[in-house]
Structure formats: structure tokens, C-alpha cells
Design a protein around this motif. Structure first.
Motif, PDB file in Angstrom:
ATOM      1  N   LYS A  41       0.850  -1.202   0.000  1.00  0.00           N
ATOM      2  CA  LYS A  41       0.000   0.000   0.000  1.00  0.00           C
ATOM      3  C   LYS A  41       0.879   1.243   0.000  1.00  0.00           C
ATOM      4  O   LYS A  41       1.870   1.322   0.738  1.00  0.00           O
ATOM      5  N   ILE A  42       0.497   2.221  -0.824  1.00  0.00           N
ATOM      6  CA  ILE A  42       1.265   3.464  -0.912  1.00  0.00           C
ATOM      7  C   ILE A  42       0.391   4.641  -0.495  1.00  0.00           C
ATOM      8  O   ILE A  42      -0.732   4.809  -0.984  1.00  0.00           O
ATOM      9  N   PHE A  43       0.943   5.460   0.396  1.00  0.00           N
ATOM     10  CA  PHE A  43       0.354   6.735   0.771  1.00  0.00           C
ATOM     11  C   PHE A  43       1.304   7.818   0.277  1.00  0.00           C
ATOM     12  O   PHE A  43       2.526   7.662   0.372  1.00  0.00           O
ATOM     13  N   ALA A  44       0.773   8.917  -0.245  1.00  0.00           N
ATOM     14  CA  ALA A  44       1.614  10.037  -0.675  1.00  0.00           C
ATOM     15  C   ALA A  44       1.109  11.308  -0.007  1.00  0.00           C
ATOM     16  O   ALA A  44      -0.072  11.662  -0.143  1.00  0.00           O
ATOM     17  N   THR A  45       2.006  11.974   0.726  1.00  0.00           N
ATOM     18  CA  THR A  45       1.604  13.209   1.395  1.00  0.00           C
ATOM     19  C   THR A  45       1.779  14.404   0.460  1.00  0.00           C
ATOM     20  O   THR A  45       2.650  14.412  -0.417  1.00  0.00           O
ATOM     21  N   PHE A  46       0.927  15.381   0.673  1.00  0.00           N
ATOM     22  CA  PHE A  46       0.970  16.640  -0.067  1.00  0.00           C
ATOM     23  C   PHE A  46       1.074  17.775   0.942  1.00  0.00           C
ATOM     24  O   PHE A  46       0.115  18.044   1.677  1.00  0.00           O
ATOM     25  N   ASP A  47       2.224  18.440   0.982  1.00  0.00           N
ATOM     26  CA  ASP A  47       2.343  19.661   1.760  1.00  0.00           C
ATOM     27  C   ASP A  47       1.338  20.629   1.151  1.00  0.00           C
ATOM     28  O   ASP A  47       1.340  20.836  -0.071  1.00  0.00           O
ATOM     29  N   THR A  48       0.488  21.202   1.967  1.00  0.00           N
ATOM     30  CA  THR A  48      -0.612  22.003   1.424  1.00  0.00           C
ATOM     31  C   THR A  48      -0.764  23.293   2.203  1.00  0.00           C
ATOM     32  O   THR A  48      -1.015  23.289   3.412  1.00  0.00           O
ATOM     33  N   HIS A  49      -0.610  24.393   1.473  1.00  0.00           N
ATOM     34  CA  HIS A  49      -0.808  25.722   2.043  1.00  0.00           C
ATOM     35  C   HIS A  49      -1.855  26.453   1.212  1.00  0.00           C
ATOM     36  O   HIS A  49      -2.279  25.974   0.163  1.00  0.00           O
ATOM     37  N   TYR A  50      -2.214  27.633   1.687  1.00  0.00           N
ATOM     38  CA  TYR A  50      -3.291  28.390   1.054  1.00  0.00           C
ATOM     39  C   TYR A  50      -2.820  29.814   0.791  1.00  0.00           C
ATOM     40  O   TYR A  50      -1.697  30.186   1.139  1.00  0.00           O
ATOM     41  N   GLU A  51      -3.686  30.599   0.194  1.00  0.00           N
ATOM     42  CA  GLU A  51      -3.325  31.965  -0.201  1.00  0.00           C
ATOM     43  C   GLU A  51      -2.825  32.811   0.971  1.00  0.00           C
ATOM     44  O   GLU A  51      -2.080  33.758   0.774  1.00  0.00           O
ATOM     45  N   ASN A  52      -3.212  32.464   2.182  1.00  0.00           N
ATOM     46  CA  ASN A  52      -2.785  33.234   3.360  1.00  0.00           C
ATOM     47  C   ASN A  52      -1.465  32.711   3.946  1.00  0.00           C
ATOM     48  O   ASN A  52      -1.137  33.021   5.092  1.00  0.00           O
ATOM     49  N   GLY A  59       4.768  30.591   7.422  1.00  0.00           N
ATOM     50  CA  GLY A  59       5.107  31.638   6.462  1.00  0.00           C
ATOM     51  C   GLY A  59       5.927  32.762   7.067  1.00  0.00           C
ATOM     52  O   GLY A  59       6.754  33.374   6.397  1.00  0.00           O
ATOM     53  N   LYS A  60       5.717  33.027   8.345  1.00  0.00           N
ATOM     54  CA  LYS A  60       6.484  34.078   9.022  1.00  0.00           C
ATOM     55  C   LYS A  60       7.928  33.645   9.260  1.00  0.00           C
ATOM     56  O   LYS A  60       8.818  34.476   9.320  1.00  0.00           O
ATOM     57  N   LYS A  61       8.152  32.320   9.374  1.00  0.00           N
ATOM     58  CA  LYS A  61       9.520  31.820   9.603  1.00  0.00           C
ATOM     59  C   LYS A  61      10.195  31.365   8.314  1.00  0.00           C
ATOM     60  O   LYS A  61      11.412  31.340   8.235  1.00  0.00           O
ATOM     61  N   LEU A  62       9.398  30.993   7.332  1.00  0.00           N
ATOM     62  CA  LEU A  62       9.911  30.603   6.022  1.00  0.00           C
ATOM     63  C   LEU A  62       9.103  31.380   4.975  1.00  0.00           C
ATOM     64  O   LEU A  62       8.122  30.883   4.423  1.00  0.00           O
ATOM     65  N   PRO A  63       9.502  32.630   4.726  1.00  0.00           N
ATOM     66  CA  PRO A  63       8.699  33.491   3.849  1.00  0.00           C
ATOM     67  C   PRO A  63       8.909  33.213   2.346  1.00  0.00           C
ATOM     68  O   PRO A  63       9.269  34.100   1.575  1.00  0.00           O
ATOM     69  N   VAL A  64       8.681  31.965   1.968  1.00  0.00           N
ATOM     70  CA  VAL A  64       8.749  31.565   0.558  1.00  0.00           C
ATOM     71  C   VAL A  64       7.451  30.814   0.262  1.00  0.00           C
ATOM     72  O   VAL A  64       7.238  29.707   0.780  1.00  0.00           O
ATOM     73  N   GLU A  65       6.593  31.418  -0.530  1.00  0.00           N
ATOM     74  CA  GLU A  65       5.340  30.742  -0.876  1.00  0.00           C
ATOM     75  C   GLU A  65       5.655  29.455  -1.622  1.00  0.00           C
ATOM     76  O   GLU A  65       6.458  29.449  -2.561  1.00  0.00           O
ATOM     77  N   HIS A  66       5.016  28.379  -1.186  1.00  0.00           N
ATOM     78  CA  HIS A  66       5.230  27.072  -1.817  1.00  0.00           C
ATOM     79  C   HIS A  66       4.021  26.186  -1.545  1.00  0.00           C
ATOM     80  O   HIS A  66       3.310  26.376  -0.561  1.00  0.00           O
ATOM     81  N   CYS A  67       3.816  25.250  -2.437  1.00  0.00           N
ATOM     82  CA  CYS A  67       2.760  24.238  -2.294  1.00  0.00           C
ATOM     83  C   CYS A  67       1.405  24.848  -1.945  1.00  0.00           C
ATOM     84  O   CYS A  67       0.671  24.337  -1.103  1.00  0.00           O
ATOM     85  N   ILE A  68       1.093  25.951  -2.626  1.00  0.00           N
ATOM     86  CA  ILE A  68      -0.231  26.559  -2.462  1.00  0.00           C
ATOM     87  C   ILE A  68      -1.220  25.667  -3.210  1.00  0.00           C
ATOM     88  O   ILE A  68      -1.034  25.383  -4.400  1.00  0.00           O
ATOM     89  N   LYS A  69      -2.244  25.219  -2.493  1.00  0.00           N
ATOM     90  CA  LYS A  69      -3.183  24.230  -3.024  1.00  0.00           C
ATOM     91  C   LYS A  69      -3.649  24.591  -4.432  1.00  0.00           C
ATOM     92  O   LYS A  69      -3.996  25.726  -4.722  1.00  0.00           O
ATOM     93  N   ASP A  70      -3.614  23.587  -5.294  1.00  0.00           N
ATOM     94  CA  ASP A  70      -4.076  23.647  -6.682  1.00  0.00           C
ATOM     95  C   ASP A  70      -3.198  24.479  -7.614  1.00  0.00           C
ATOM     96  O   ASP A  70      -3.554  24.679  -8.767  1.00  0.00           O
ATOM     97  N   THR A  71      -2.030  24.946  -7.136  1.00  0.00           N
ATOM     98  CA  THR A  71      -1.092  25.604  -8.043  1.00  0.00           C
ATOM     99  C   THR A  71      -0.208  24.540  -8.679  1.00  0.00           C
ATOM    100  O   THR A  71      -0.176  23.383  -8.238  1.00  0.00           O
ATOM    101  N   ASP A  72       0.553  24.923  -9.683  1.00  0.00           N
ATOM    102  CA  ASP A  72       1.452  23.989 -10.349  1.00  0.00           C
ATOM    103  C   ASP A  72       2.489  23.433  -9.378  1.00  0.00           C
ATOM    104  O   ASP A  72       2.821  22.250  -9.416  1.00  0.00           O
TER     105      ASP A  72
END
Length: 176
Positions: A41-52, A59-72
Motif C-alpha cells: 500500500k502506498i500513501f503520498a503526502t501533499f504539503d498544502t498551504h493556502y493563499e494566506n 510563512g512568518k519563519k519561512l517566507p517563501v510561498e510554496h505548495c499553495i493548493k491547486d497551483t502547479d
């Protein structure tokens, strides 16, 4: 015994996007091979953030937008995605480093049977170690291992530090 593979955050932003590294790009073929050859069985995690994201604690400690849900950048690396789709997998959305849902999903899948867990993915020193320690805390008597050849950290030094930390916590390190 049931075999479980947890593929951690093999998303575009961590491979070659906003937080990508040469080391992350360098493990893609190993990850694809591990998925293709895995029997279980395989599970795959998705780091998921939002527009905020920038207003979040992370975001305050790592101010690099990444893995914003539904973006490329939130999507899986295409080679990893193809391998996962060919084998079948359960996606696990997580909004922080470790998934609090993953242990329950694994427990439901195991349904009382014995199991072992292998983790692979990114980043060794943040999300892989967080998930490995959560799983060890939830399943202290189960075999839990991390395949080092299928992981990369923020840097080679922090990758090694995370592997050393997991060894100290009785998580087996394979593929070194």
C-alpha cells in the motif's frame, strides 16, 4: 505482513520549484524506481498551504510561498506522479510538517494485521523526519525505516543530521 510506503511531499515546489534543490532533483529516479518496485500500500503526502501562507506561523519563519493548493508547484513531480498513478496510492493532505491523519489511515488500512512502514521523499530534515517520528510514536513496536537513497534534505548536512536523529529514535535507515 503488510508493507506500507509513505512518499513524502514529492511535489514540484520541493523538487525544482520555489524550494527545489539539486539534491531533490537527484533522487527523483530513485523514488520512481522504489515506487515501481514496491509491493504494498502506498500513501503520498501533499504539503498544502493556502493563499494566506505568508500570514501563517510557517510563512512568518519561512517566507517563501510554496505548495499553495491547486497551483502547479503543489502538484507532484510528473515522473513521480506517473509512477504513483500506475501503482495506485492514497493521497494525504497535510498542512504542517507531519501528518496527524497518516497514523490513523495506516491503522485503518492494517485492520489489525502486522505491518512495516518505509518512508521516502522530501525534505529529510523537515517533513520526512516529522512523519517518521509521528509514526514511531504511534507504532513503537512496528518496523519503520527511511530509505536514505530516496530522500534529500534542505542541505546535505541537514539531511545527514536528520538521518542521525532518526537512528537515535530507533528508526532504521536503509539505502545509505
Amino acid at each position: 505482513m503488510k508493507n506500507i510506503l509513505v512518499v513524502v511531499d514529492m511535489q514540484k515546489d520541493f523538487v525544482d520549484g520555489a524550494l527545489g534543490t539539486n539534491e531533490a532533483q537527484g533522487i527523483v529516479d530513485n523514488v520512481v524506481s522504489e515506487i515501481k518496485n514496491f509491493d504494498g500500500k502506498i500513501f503520498a503526502t501533499f504539503d498544502t498551504h493556502y493563499e494566506n501562507y505568508m500570514q501563517s506561523a510557517e510563512g512568518k519563519k519561512l517566507p517563501v510561498e510554496h505548495c499553495i493548493k491547486d497551483t502547479d508547484g503543489w502538484k507532484l513531480n510528473p515522473l513521480v506522479e506517473a509512477a504513483l498513478n500506475a501503482k495506485g496510492f492514497t493521497p494525504v493532505i497535510k498542512n504542517t510538517f507531519g501528518s496527524v491523519d497518516l497514523p490513523e489511515l495506516i491503522k485503518e488500512y492494517a485492520d489489525g494485521d502486522d505491518f512495516r512502514i518505509e518512508l521516502i521523499g522530501l525534505c529529510t530534515d523537515i517533513c520526512v523526519v516529522s512523519n517518521a517520528l509521528l509514526l514511531k510514536a504511534n507504532f513503537p513496536e512496528k518496523e519503520i525505516c527511511v530509505n536514505a537513497s530516496c530522500c534529500a534534505g534542505v542541505s546535505p548536512a541537514t539531511h545527514q543530521s536528520a538521518l542521525d536523529t532518526m537512528k537515535c529514535c530507533q528508526i532504521d535507515i536503509i539505502g545509505e
